[in-house]
Design a protein around this motif. Structure first.
Motif, short mmCIF file in Angstrom:
data_model
loop_
_atom_site.label_atom_id
_atom_site.label_comp_id
_atom_site.label_asym_id
_atom_site.label_seq_id
_atom_site.Cartn_x
_atom_site.Cartn_y
_atom_site.Cartn_z
N UNK A 1 4.29 3.81 4.52
CA UNK A 1 4.41 2.36 5.37
C UNK A 1 4.22 3.05 7.07
N UNK A 2 4.86 4.09 7.57
CA UNK A 2 4.50 4.23 8.81
C UNK A 2 2.82 4.55 9.01
N UNK A 3 2.12 4.99 7.80
CA UNK A 3 0.96 5.42 8.28
C UNK A 3 -0.19 4.47 7.79
N UNK A 4 0.64 3.31 6.99
CA UNK A 4 -0.40 2.85 6.91
C UNK A 4 -0.10 1.46 7.89
N UNK A 5 0.86 1.48 8.84
CA UNK A 5 1.29 0.32 10.05
C UNK A 5 0.27 1.18 11.41
N UNK A 6 0.52 2.96 11.34
CA UNK A 6 -0.33 3.58 12.43
C UNK A 6 -2.13 2.89 12.73
N UNK A 7 -2.33 3.36 10.88
CA UNK A 7 -3.96 2.54 10.24
C UNK A 7 -4.54 1.49 10.96
N UNK A 8 -3.36 0.06 10.45
CA UNK A 8 -3.96 -1.04 10.94
C UNK A 8 -3.48 -1.40 12.65
N UNK A 9 -2.53 -0.36 13.43
CA UNK A 9 -2.17 -0.86 14.39
C UNK A 9 -3.41 0.04 15.68
N UNK A 10 -4.65 0.99 15.31
CA UNK A 10 -5.22 1.22 15.54
C UNK A 10 -6.98 0.53 15.18
N UNK B 1 1.24 -7.00 2.86
CA UNK B 1 1.05 -7.77 4.06
C UNK B 1 2.54 -7.60 4.85
N UNK B 2 3.53 -8.70 4.23
CA UNK B 2 4.67 -8.84 5.03
C UNK B 2 4.96 -7.48 5.55
N UNK B 3 5.58 -6.47 4.95
CA UNK B 3 6.04 -4.91 5.40
C UNK B 3 5.30 -4.39 6.40
N UNK B 4 3.41 -4.82 5.73
CA UNK B 4 3.07 -4.40 7.32
C UNK B 4 3.92 -4.46 8.67
N UNK B 5 3.57 -6.01 8.55
CA UNK B 5 4.01 -6.67 9.93
C UNK B 5 5.13 -6.52 10.30
N UNK B 6 5.99 -6.12 8.87
CA UNK B 6 7.45 -7.24 9.64
C UNK B 6 7.68 -5.23 9.90
#
Length: 204
Positions: free
Chosen positions: A128-137, A155-160
């Motif tokens: 999840x941290x990797x996915x969040x980092x990808x969307x943040x970039x 989507x909920x887990x990533x945005x939360x």
């Protein structure tokens, strides 16, 4: 002739002796008759002894045999009861040993399962941290376009998990229906378990 007086004297002596003996015999006979003719002195009757009741006499020889048989049956019954108690004690000990073994196995299994859960959760957090980092970039528009088509839970887990300064621009570019569904799920998840209500949101 000289011996005649002597013979006569001896015969006379014998005759006297015989007569004296017959007189004594007659005296004894008369005394016996006198004694028999006299009434006997009355003696007091002896006092009778009190009668003591005797216990009943058990006829025959069956009583000792029956008693021994009863004792033998009682002994066998006690032996059987002791054997049953020993058997139950052995079964109880076997049950306790089985429970101890199964408890140890369950504890080992619980440790193994907990280790797998911890490893899975750790891996999930890392992913999840990797996915969040990808969307943040990504650019907000590009991230919003992908999340509009992504399954709602991801989507909920990533945005939360994402910081607010990164999640807000992405939400601003997403479809309004999608944003409302995501917002409602995030708000519901923040409540206590007893206050949560199941949410059924169809992805637009």
């Amino acid at each position: 002739m000289a011996r005649l007086p002597a013979i006569l004297g001896g015969g006379l002596a014998v005759l006297c002796a015989v007569k004296l003996g017959m007189g004594l015999l007659q005296t004894d006979t008369d005394f016996a008759a006198f004694a028999a003719s006299e009434p006997a002195t009355a003696q007091p009757a002896p006092t009778p002894l009190p009668e003591i009741p005797l216990p009943p006499v058990v006829m025959g020889c069956d009583a000792p045999a029956e008693l021994l048989a009863a004792i033998d049956r009682e002994r066998k019954l006690l032996d059987q009861q002791k054997a049953d108690l020993d058997k139950r004690a052995a079964e109880a000990e076997l049950t306790r040993e089985t429970i101890r073994t199964e408890t140890a196995q369950l504890e080992e299994l619980r440790t193994t399962v907990q280790s797998l859960i911890d490893r899975t959760e750790k891996q999930h957090v890392e992913d999840l941290d990797k996915l969040v980092s990808l969307y943040k970039g990504m650019k907000p528009q590009d991230a919003a376009t992908i999340m509009n088509e992504m399954d709602l839970e991801t989507s909920v887990m990533t945005l939360a998990t994402m910081p607010e300064r990164n999640a807000a621009p992405i939400l601003a570019k997403m479809k309004p229906e999608r944003v409302r569904a995501i917002s409602k799920i995030i708000m519901e998840r923040s409540k206590m378990p007893g206050d949560q209500r199941p949410i059924q949101v169809k992805a637009p």
